[in-house]
Each structure stands twice: as C-alpha cells, then as structure tokens.
Design a protein around this motif. Structure first.
Motif, PDB file in Angstrom:
ATOM      1  N   UNK A 131     -34.304 -23.931  25.299  1.00 41.93           N
ATOM      2  CA  UNK A 131     -33.703 -23.347  24.408  1.00 41.93           C
ATOM      3  C   UNK A 131     -33.690 -21.577  25.112  1.00 41.93           C
ATOM      4  N   UNK A 132     -34.555 -21.407  25.710  1.00 42.19           N
ATOM      5  CA  UNK A 132     -33.935 -19.385  26.860  1.00 42.19           C
ATOM      6  C   UNK A 132     -32.628 -20.109  27.326  1.00 42.19           C
ATOM      7  N   UNK A 133     -32.239 -21.144  28.064  1.00 40.89           N
ATOM      8  CA  UNK A 133     -31.184 -21.225  28.783  1.00 40.89           C
ATOM      9  C   UNK A 133     -30.726 -21.631  28.122  1.00 40.89           C
ATOM     10  N   UNK A 134     -30.380 -22.552  26.823  1.00 39.15           N
ATOM     11  CA  UNK A 134     -28.741 -22.229  25.728  1.00 39.15           C
ATOM     12  C   UNK A 134     -28.912 -21.048  24.991  1.00 39.15           C
ATOM     13  N   UNK A 135     -29.340 -20.353  24.813  1.00 37.65           N
ATOM     14  CA  UNK A 135     -29.910 -18.602  24.044  1.00 37.65           C
ATOM     15  C   UNK A 135     -28.513 -17.860  25.047  1.00 37.65           C
ATOM     16  N   UNK A 136     -29.017 -18.159  25.965  1.00 34.47           N
ATOM     17  CA  UNK A 136     -27.851 -17.272  26.821  1.00 34.47           C
ATOM     18  C   UNK A 136     -26.193 -17.488  26.854  1.00 34.47           C
ATOM     19  N   UNK A 137     -25.724 -18.805  26.701  1.00 35.05           N
ATOM     20  CA  UNK A 137     -24.934 -18.752  26.614  1.00 35.05           C
ATOM     21  C   UNK A 137     -24.273 -18.759  24.916  1.00 35.05           C
ATOM     22  N   UNK A 138     -25.477 -19.558  24.233  1.00 34.60           N
ATOM     23  CA  UNK A 138     -24.737 -18.948  23.087  1.00 34.60           C
ATOM     24  C   UNK A 138     -24.830 -17.521  22.082  1.00 34.60           C
ATOM     25  N   UNK A 139     -25.403 -16.171  22.682  1.00 35.59           N
ATOM     26  CA  UNK A 139     -25.611 -14.770  21.891  1.00 35.59           C
ATOM     27  C   UNK A 139     -25.948 -13.995  23.317  1.00 35.59           C
ATOM     28  N   UNK A 140     -26.825 -14.721  24.178  1.00 34.03           N
ATOM     29  CA  UNK A 140     -27.764 -13.441  24.733  1.00 34.03           C
ATOM     30  C   UNK A 140     -26.688 -12.630  26.062  1.00 34.03           C
ATOM     31  N   UNK A 141     -25.932 -13.583  26.159  1.00 36.07           N
ATOM     32  CA  UNK A 141     -25.366 -13.028  27.936  1.00 36.07           C
ATOM     33  C   UNK A 141     -23.956 -12.021  26.911  1.00 36.07           C
ATOM     34  N   UNK A 142     -23.850 -13.197  25.902  1.00 39.32           N
ATOM     35  CA  UNK A 142     -22.446 -12.070  24.984  1.00 39.32           C
ATOM     36  C   UNK A 142     -23.190 -10.459  24.482  1.00 39.32           C
ATOM     37  N   UNK A 143     -24.942 -10.060  23.996  1.00 37.96           N
ATOM     38  CA  UNK A 143     -24.643  -9.004  23.809  1.00 37.96           C
ATOM     39  C   UNK A 143     -25.171  -8.055  24.754  1.00 37.96           C
ATOM     40  N   UNK A 144     -25.352  -8.555  25.827  1.00 38.97           N
ATOM     41  CA  UNK A 144     -25.662  -7.812  27.006  1.00 38.97           C
ATOM     42  C   UNK A 144     -24.759  -7.100  27.548  1.00 38.97           C
ATOM     43  N   UNK A 145     -23.645  -8.216  27.917  1.00 33.91           N
ATOM     44  CA  UNK A 145     -22.001  -8.219  28.462  1.00 33.91           C
ATOM     45  C   UNK A 145     -21.905  -6.720  27.875  1.00 33.91           C
ATOM     46  N   UNK A 146     -21.112  -6.915  26.421  1.00 35.87           N
ATOM     47  CA  UNK A 146     -20.508  -6.484  25.117  1.00 35.87           C
ATOM     48  C   UNK A 146     -21.042  -5.459  25.159  1.00 35.87           C
ATOM     49  N   UNK A 147     -22.404  -5.018  24.702  1.00 36.99           N
ATOM     50  CA  UNK A 147     -23.407  -4.125  24.881  1.00 36.99           C
ATOM     51  C   UNK A 147     -23.375  -4.083  22.693  1.00 36.99           C
ATOM     52  N   UNK A 148     -23.433  -5.611  22.409  1.00 38.49           N
ATOM     53  CA  UNK A 148     -23.209  -5.539  20.828  1.00 38.49           C
ATOM     54  C   UNK A 148     -24.560  -5.809  20.417  1.00 38.49           C
TER      55      UNK A 148
END
Length: 266
Positions: free
Chosen positions: A249-266
């Motif tokens: 789940x932690x890996x899935x969450x990265x591509x589901x939302x975590x990486x985007x939140x971090x990259x775009x600072x949202x």
C-alpha cells in the motif's frame, strides 16, 4: 495571505490524476473521476485547432482554462489545478503576450506548473519556444510538465532531454508520456516521470510492468484525457489493479497521490 486555488494544500489519500485536458471533456467525466476516488486533477494547456500565428486565440484559450474549468469541475467535486504554457503544437513566433501572461500567473500563484510544453514535430520554432519556457521556469523555480510525442518518440525524447538538462534544474521537471520503449533514456536522471495510461498510448499492464521493474519513487500516473481516445478512469483502474495484485500500500500510495503532492507542493 490566503493561498490561491492552485496553492491550497490537499488533505487525505484520494487519487490525483496529474495530466488531463479538462476543456475538451464533459462534465460527466468529472463526475466519474470524483466518484471513482480521484479528488484532484491537473489540467494542462493544448489548443487542438489552428492558431494561424494569432496569439490572441491562444491567450483566450489559456484564460478560459484558468478561469472557467476549475469552477466547472468543482461543481462535480473534482479539485482541478491548472498548468498553462505553450504546447509545441501551438508554437508561434509572436508569443510575447503569452509570456507576459505566464509571468503574471506565476507571480500570482494562479498555476502550479508551466505545461504542457516540449517538442512534437521537433522544429526550430518548437525548440525556441521550449527553451524560452524552460528558462522562465528555471528563473522562477516553477515546475514544468513536458510532453513527449507519439511518433519518433525516442529520437525526439533525446533532444528534449538534452535541452532540459542545459536549461533547467531537472528536479523541477516532469517528463510525461514515458513508456517501456523510452524509460531507459530518462530513468537515471533526476526527473519525475509521468506514466500516461490511455488508449493508443499505454495499457494498465505496461504501467505496472514499469513500476514493478523501476520502483514507485519517481513516477506519477495520469490519464491525459483529451479530444483523442481517452479513459477518465485509467488512474483508478491502475491503482486498483496494483492493489488486487498485492503490491504494498505504501508503494501504491506513492503513485496514487504522494509523489504528486510532493512534486507539485499541493
């Protein structure tokens, strides 16, 4: 100071579709996306009609995306963030008023990225406009979403990569529409990489094959729904398939939302 629409922080764990074209989609698509678990999406600029070297046509299109589409999507629950720029297919010589507006939108925090930009036919004019937008992004520390074309993809990607590394901090960059045939060209750079799950581009199985081989840390998922064949549910289909197949789940969450939140600072 109160944060603008595109600077408001996201709470929760629902999915983010990191690249779409809301102006070419129906309200029903927004409703389907929200019901499927997508809380937030990023709409990018692309004008699919002729501009004929008239920058006012493109500027009107960009203003419509910024001022109308987030409200339209919001009526169906979808939090729509905006990226604006000159798509390579819309490259034009007389682009001063577009760059003036981009500077204003960046200063006012109206947009979360410059995009989508890049190369398509790989012309000299495309390269000139691409470099100018990268320089603006680098000078303002703005994120960029970079288009890679459907045809001659690897050949053009090599030119994109060279131009990007010469003109901007790679940590500010998403290289989008990457697939199994092009991943090796960018995986060792400091880019964030976009996987577009879309008919005629990439199936869910290919996206999962890439994630399985290269890990989840550097990737974003998107549908790129537009005026071309599209699936507004391709991101949740990919995420749910990963869950069904037993990925962590932690890996899935990265591509589901975590990486985007971090990259775009949202």
């Amino acid at each position: 100071m109160q944060k603008s629409k595109n600077q408001k922080k996201i709470n929760g764990e629902n999915m983010i579709d990191t690249h779409m074209h809301a102006d070419s989609r129906s309200s029903e698509d927004f409703e389907k996306m929200f019901i499927s678990g997508i809380d937030t999406a990023i709409t990018c600029s692309y004008y699919p009609y002729r501009i004929d070297e008239n920058p006012e046509i493109l500027l009107n299109h960009l203003n419509r995306i910024l001022n109308f589409e987030p409200r339209r999507a919001g009526e169906y629950g979808l939090d729509l963030r905006v990226a604006l720029g000159i798509h390579p297919a819309n490259s034009l010589k007389n682009s001063e008023i577009i760059f003036e507006s981009l500077n204003k939108w960046i200063e006012n925090e109206d947009i979360i990225a410059i995009g989508e930009i890049g190369l398509d036919e790989n012309t000299d004019l495309e390269k000139e406009i691409f470099k100018k937008q990268l320089e603006l992004a680098d000078n303002t520390e703005s994120k960029v979403i970079i288009h890679t074309p459907r045809k001659n993809k690897l050949e053009v990607l090599k030119d994109i990569k060279e131009i990007v590394l010469e003109n901007i901090n790679p940590n500010l960059v998403v290289i989008d529409h990457i697939n199994l045939n092009t991943i090796e060209e960018v995986i060792d750079e400091e880019f964030t990489i976009g996987l577009t799950v879309q008919p005629q581009k990439m199936e869910v199985e290919e996206a999962i094959e890439i994630l399985d081989k290269y890990g989840f840390d550097k990737f974003l998922l998107n549908s790129d729904i537009s005026n071309k064949p599209s699936d507004p549910l391709s991101v949740p289909k990919t995420v749910r398939t990963l869950k069904r197949l037993g990925y962590n789940k932690k890996e899935i969450d990265k591509v589901a939302f975590e990486n985007a939140k971090k990259f775009f600072n949202i």
